[in-house]
Design a protein around this motif. Sequence first.
Motif, PDB file in Angstrom:
ATOM      1  N   LYS A 236      23.391 -32.539 -60.185  1.00  0.00           N
ATOM      2  CA  LYS A 236      23.426 -32.991 -61.578  1.00  0.00           C
ATOM      3  C   LYS A 236      23.009 -31.873 -62.527  1.00  0.00           C
ATOM      4  N   GLY A 237      21.946 -31.174 -62.160  1.00  0.00           N
ATOM      5  CA  GLY A 237      21.369 -30.166 -63.055  1.00  0.00           C
ATOM      6  C   GLY A 237      22.046 -28.807 -62.980  1.00  0.00           C
ATOM      7  N   GLN A 238      22.896 -28.574 -61.973  1.00  0.00           N
ATOM      8  CA  GLN A 238      23.513 -27.245 -61.803  1.00  0.00           C
ATOM      9  C   GLN A 238      25.013 -27.405 -61.580  1.00  0.00           C
ATOM     10  N   PRO A 239      25.710 -27.900 -62.602  1.00  0.00           N
ATOM     11  CA  PRO A 239      27.130 -28.206 -62.429  1.00  0.00           C
ATOM     12  C   PRO A 239      28.002 -26.972 -62.209  1.00  0.00           C
ATOM     13  N   TRP A 240      27.438 -25.787 -62.411  1.00  0.00           N
ATOM     14  CA  TRP A 240      28.240 -24.564 -62.230  1.00  0.00           C
ATOM     15  C   TRP A 240      28.450 -24.209 -60.767  1.00  0.00           C
ATOM     16  N   TYR A 241      27.718 -24.814 -59.849  1.00  0.00           N
ATOM     17  CA  TYR A 241      27.979 -24.547 -58.431  1.00  0.00           C
ATOM     18  C   TYR A 241      29.215 -25.326 -57.985  1.00  0.00           C
ATOM     19  N   PRO A 242      29.970 -24.767 -57.035  1.00  0.00           N
ATOM     20  CA  PRO A 242      31.219 -25.426 -56.596  1.00  0.00           C
ATOM     21  C   PRO A 242      30.971 -26.535 -55.572  1.00  0.00           C
ATOM     22  N   TRP A 243      30.224 -27.555 -55.947  1.00  0.00           N
ATOM     23  CA  TRP A 243      29.907 -28.674 -55.045  1.00  0.00           C
ATOM     24  C   TRP A 243      31.169 -29.375 -54.574  1.00  0.00           C
ATOM     25  N   PRO A 244      31.136 -30.017 -53.411  1.00  0.00           N
ATOM     26  CA  PRO A 244      30.024 -30.035 -52.447  1.00  0.00           C
ATOM     27  C   PRO A 244      29.929 -28.731 -51.657  1.00  0.00           C
ATOM     28  N   TYR A 245      28.766 -28.487 -51.047  1.00  0.00           N
ATOM     29  CA  TYR A 245      28.546 -27.318 -50.196  1.00  0.00           C
ATOM     30  C   TYR A 245      29.558 -27.357 -49.044  1.00  0.00           C
ATOM     31  N   TYR A 246      30.169 -26.238 -48.748  1.00  0.00           N
ATOM     32  CA  TYR A 246      31.176 -26.203 -47.681  1.00  0.00           C
ATOM     33  C   TYR A 246      31.004 -24.936 -46.870  1.00  0.00           C
ATOM     34  N   GLU A 247      31.214 -25.043 -45.577  1.00  0.00           N
ATOM     35  CA  GLU A 247      31.016 -23.918 -44.660  1.00  0.00           C
ATOM     36  C   GLU A 247      32.080 -23.971 -43.574  1.00  0.00           C
ATOM     37  N   GLY A 248      32.083 -22.975 -42.686  1.00  0.00           N
ATOM     38  CA  GLY A 248      33.065 -22.979 -41.620  1.00  0.00           C
ATOM     39  C   GLY A 248      32.743 -21.988 -40.525  1.00  0.00           C
ATOM     40  N   LEU A 249      33.362 -22.216 -39.361  1.00  0.00           N
ATOM     41  CA  LEU A 249      33.205 -21.334 -38.200  1.00  0.00           C
ATOM     42  C   LEU A 249      34.566 -21.187 -37.539  1.00  0.00           C
ATOM     43  N   SER A 250      34.732 -20.101 -36.787  1.00  0.00           N
ATOM     44  CA  SER A 250      35.924 -20.030 -35.933  1.00  0.00           C
ATOM     45  C   SER A 250      35.714 -21.019 -34.797  1.00  0.00           C
ATOM     46  N   MET A 251      36.781 -21.412 -34.111  1.00  0.00           N
ATOM     47  CA  MET A 251      36.630 -22.351 -32.997  1.00  0.00           C
ATOM     48  C   MET A 251      35.767 -21.752 -31.886  1.00  0.00           C
ATOM     49  N   GLU A 252      35.897 -20.437 -31.645  1.00  0.00           N
ATOM     50  CA  GLU A 252      35.058 -19.818 -30.595  1.00  0.00           C
ATOM     51  C   GLU A 252      33.578 -19.907 -30.968  1.00  0.00           C
ATOM     52  N   GLU A 253      33.295 -19.661 -32.237  1.00  0.00           N
ATOM     53  CA  GLU A 253      31.896 -19.756 -32.677  1.00  0.00           C
ATOM     54  C   GLU A 253      31.392 -21.193 -32.556  1.00  0.00           C
ATOM     55  N   ALA A 254      32.270 -22.131 -32.939  1.00  0.00           N
ATOM     56  CA  ALA A 254      31.879 -23.551 -32.901  1.00  0.00           C
ATOM     57  C   ALA A 254      31.648 -24.013 -31.471  1.00  0.00           C
ATOM     58  N   MET A 255      32.415 -23.463 -30.522  1.00  0.00           N
ATOM     59  CA  MET A 255      32.306 -23.862 -29.108  1.00  0.00           C
ATOM     60  C   MET A 255      31.175 -23.140 -28.389  1.00  0.00           C
ATOM     61  N   ASN A 256      30.600 -22.119 -29.004  1.00  0.00           N
ATOM     62  CA  ASN A 256      29.524 -21.377 -28.338  1.00  0.00           C
ATOM     63  C   ASN A 256      28.352 -22.307 -28.027  1.00  0.00           C
ATOM     64  N   GLU A 257      27.716 -22.085 -26.900  1.00  0.00           N
ATOM     65  CA  GLU A 257      26.664 -23.025 -26.487  1.00  0.00           C
ATOM     66  C   GLU A 257      25.467 -23.060 -27.441  1.00  0.00           C
ATOM     67  N   LEU A 258      25.299 -22.033 -28.271  1.00  0.00           N
ATOM     68  CA  LEU A 258      24.174 -22.039 -29.215  1.00  0.00           C
ATOM     69  C   LEU A 258      24.381 -22.989 -30.391  1.00  0.00           C
ATOM     70  N   THR A 259      25.632 -23.241 -30.744  1.00  0.00           N
ATOM     71  CA  THR A 259      25.920 -23.996 -31.967  1.00  0.00           C
ATOM     72  C   THR A 259      25.586 -25.473 -31.776  1.00  0.00           C
ATOM     73  N   LEU A 260      24.756 -25.990 -32.643  1.00  0.00           N
ATOM     74  CA  LEU A 260      24.261 -27.363 -32.492  1.00  0.00           C
ATOM     75  C   LEU A 260      24.705 -28.297 -33.605  1.00  0.00           C
ATOM     76  N   VAL A 261      24.981 -29.541 -33.200  1.00  0.00           N
ATOM     77  CA  VAL A 261      24.954 -30.672 -34.111  1.00  0.00           C
ATOM     78  C   VAL A 261      23.491 -31.097 -34.094  1.00  0.00           C
ATOM     79  N   CYS A 262      22.836 -30.998 -35.218  1.00  0.00           N
ATOM     80  CA  CYS A 262      21.388 -31.183 -35.246  1.00  0.00           C
ATOM     81  C   CYS A 262      21.029 -32.443 -36.023  1.00  0.00           C
ATOM     82  N   THR A 263      20.309 -33.352 -35.357  1.00  0.00           N
ATOM     83  CA  THR A 263      19.910 -34.607 -36.015  1.00  0.00           C
ATOM     84  C   THR A 263      18.395 -34.730 -36.135  1.00  0.00           C
ATOM     85  N   GLY A 264      17.669 -33.748 -35.603  1.00  0.00           N
ATOM     86  CA  GLY A 264      16.216 -33.865 -35.657  1.00  0.00           C
ATOM     87  C   GLY A 264      15.515 -32.528 -35.661  1.00  0.00           C
TER      88      GLY A 264
END
Length: 341
Positions: free
Chosen positions: A214-242
């Motif tokens: 609300k206070g910073q409308p100049w940012y290109p919301w929503p936040y967006y990111e990305g990885l290559s499929m190899e990076e996404a499949m790497n064992e270090l990459t986590l779906v983190c819920t806690g």
Amino acid sequence: MANIIIPPGWAIDPRLATSEKEYWEFQSRRKFLRNSIGSVAGLTLGAGLTACSQSEQKAAAEQSPPDAPNPAAASAPAADSAAGLYPPARNPKFTIEPRKLTDEKVAGMYNNFYEFTTDKEMVWKLAENYKFRPWTVEIAGLCENPATLDIEEVEKLAPLEERLYRFRCVEAWSMAVPWVGYPLSKLIEFAKPKPEAKYIRFVSRLDKEMPGVKGQPWYPWPYYEGLSMEEAMNELTLVCTGIYGKRLPGQHGAPVRIITPWKYGYKSPKSVAKIEFVTEQPKTFWNDLAPTEYSFTSNVDPTVPHPRWSQATERVIPTGERVETFPYNGYADYVANLYKS
Ligand SMILES: Nc1nc2c(c(=O)[nH]1)N[C@H]1C(S)=C(S)[C@@H](COP(=O)(O)O)O[C@H]1N2
Ligand SMILES: [Mo]
């Protein structure tokens, strides 16, 4: 004038308030953090752009009593469905040497989460009462099994485990924290990407009522990111819920985020609402804002300075100790082969 003390509107029953010891520990930590942080330049956008909304948010946050934070507050309401899931067993394969685990309160009071505020010390407070549940995650794009999952389903898609990881922000500070989650590869297996899917894209929640949106409308919301499929499949990459054996509190990106410990912190999007399989390298929030400062890949690399500061060393939160930064944040054995060519 009569000497009557009128309690301010925000005063709470002292029995509910924090013990004095905790309060003073909290205050001295705040002061320490404030003093030791001044040297780090703000990110790309000029301070003038953010200063106003930031001080307003701070004023709003400070209307509440100076109680110590409860980093778990945001995860409290749905505690029942969390029963039996947290804390999960630690996976002993991942160690943080020579770093030490950061204290839970310290990690929970020094956050980057621009949807709430750019003031790292205030994120926990501004996110404290935000409703992160109910929540759904949309799995979309080039895959055989597109779905919209409730967060409780996301949480149970694969067995949760705890992993201690080093965490390095591009601003040259670092921590080490115990994440809870499962490999992103498990979610990818569930989605069954098509062969044309070469990248994975993450979109954080867009809510115009989040104070930083609300206070910073100049940012290109929503936040967006990305990885290559190899990076996404790497064992270090986590779906983190806690984190710290509990569900993620708001300030750490409740109820679900991505973690890529060999990359700068901004490659780990918080409060993810959508995961999409795509062919082309997706655009990313910080790369769009400042392409010369924040690349798509953004692997931790002590030999490549940020245009405005060195990345050779990092400042450990909260001690301020300066230590050497490792290539790939110490995870070269897991990921260096991804970048050979
Ligand atoms: N949606 C969203 N995700 C985000 C950010 C943000 O502002 N919004 N900040 C990033 C940055 S710069 C960092 S360093 C980490 C901070 O994570 P932590 O506060 O849990 O340590 O979150 C990353 N993910
Ligand atoms: Mo960051």
